[in-house]
Write an enzyme that holds these catalytic residues in place. Sequence first.
Site, mmCIF file in Angstrom:
data_model
loop_
_atom_site.group_PDB
_atom_site.id
_atom_site.type_symbol
_atom_site.label_atom_id
_atom_site.label_comp_id
_atom_site.label_asym_id
_atom_site.label_seq_id
_atom_site.Cartn_x
_atom_site.Cartn_y
_atom_site.Cartn_z
ATOM 1 N N ARG A 58 0.671 -1.295 -0.090
ATOM 2 C CA ARG A 58 0.035 0.123 0.043
ATOM 3 C C ARG A 58 0.971 1.167 -0.067
ATOM 4 N NH1 ARG A 58 -5.143 -0.451 3.850
ATOM 5 N NH2 ARG A 58 -3.490 0.082 5.248
ATOM 6 N N GLU A 95 2.416 -6.189 14.058
ATOM 7 C CA GLU A 95 1.308 -6.077 15.142
ATOM 8 C C GLU A 95 0.844 -7.536 15.349
ATOM 9 O OE1 GLU A 95 -0.712 -3.528 12.166
ATOM 10 O OE2 GLU A 95 1.433 -4.039 12.764
#
Length: 170
Positions: A58, A95
């Site tokens: 992205r 994460e």
Amino acid sequence: MQFENYIRDIQGFPKEGILFKDITPLLINPEARTNCLKILLNSLKDQKIDKVVGAESRGFFFGILLAQELNAGFVPVRKPKKLPFETISASYELEYGSDSLEMHTDAIKKGDRVLIHDDVLATGGTAKAVCELVEKLGGEIVQCNFLMELSFLNGKEKIKEYPIFSALVY
């Protein structure tokens, strides 16, 4: 126009417990996309940039637009085994897991002034890995530049030695 209205929340993606910030509505809307690009460019205060490094995947969207506007080269940083030429790599923690990134060995020249761009600063692992790759090849990091920052994950701490700009902070 406020481009943050074009970022949609997706609960439970890519796994349960994650709130994913989807930028595809932003990409679809030309006016919102242009406004976002202007904000990212304004953060640079007319600095000379030789290369824009975009993190897979992205970071490619606005990374290539930034490179075009800055008259700079664009360097894709990709997941392992996606680049066809000789590469260097760096590992990092996400994460929700771990991974590594690669860059072509000839992408950055010693002394290149580099803008690092990604869509989101979360835990800072991806950004830190990209910074390591740039510096390994002799690049000077002018700024780490993000569409958005998830401040509650404290990603800034991993890259605090570099100038950081986030267009949105959550």
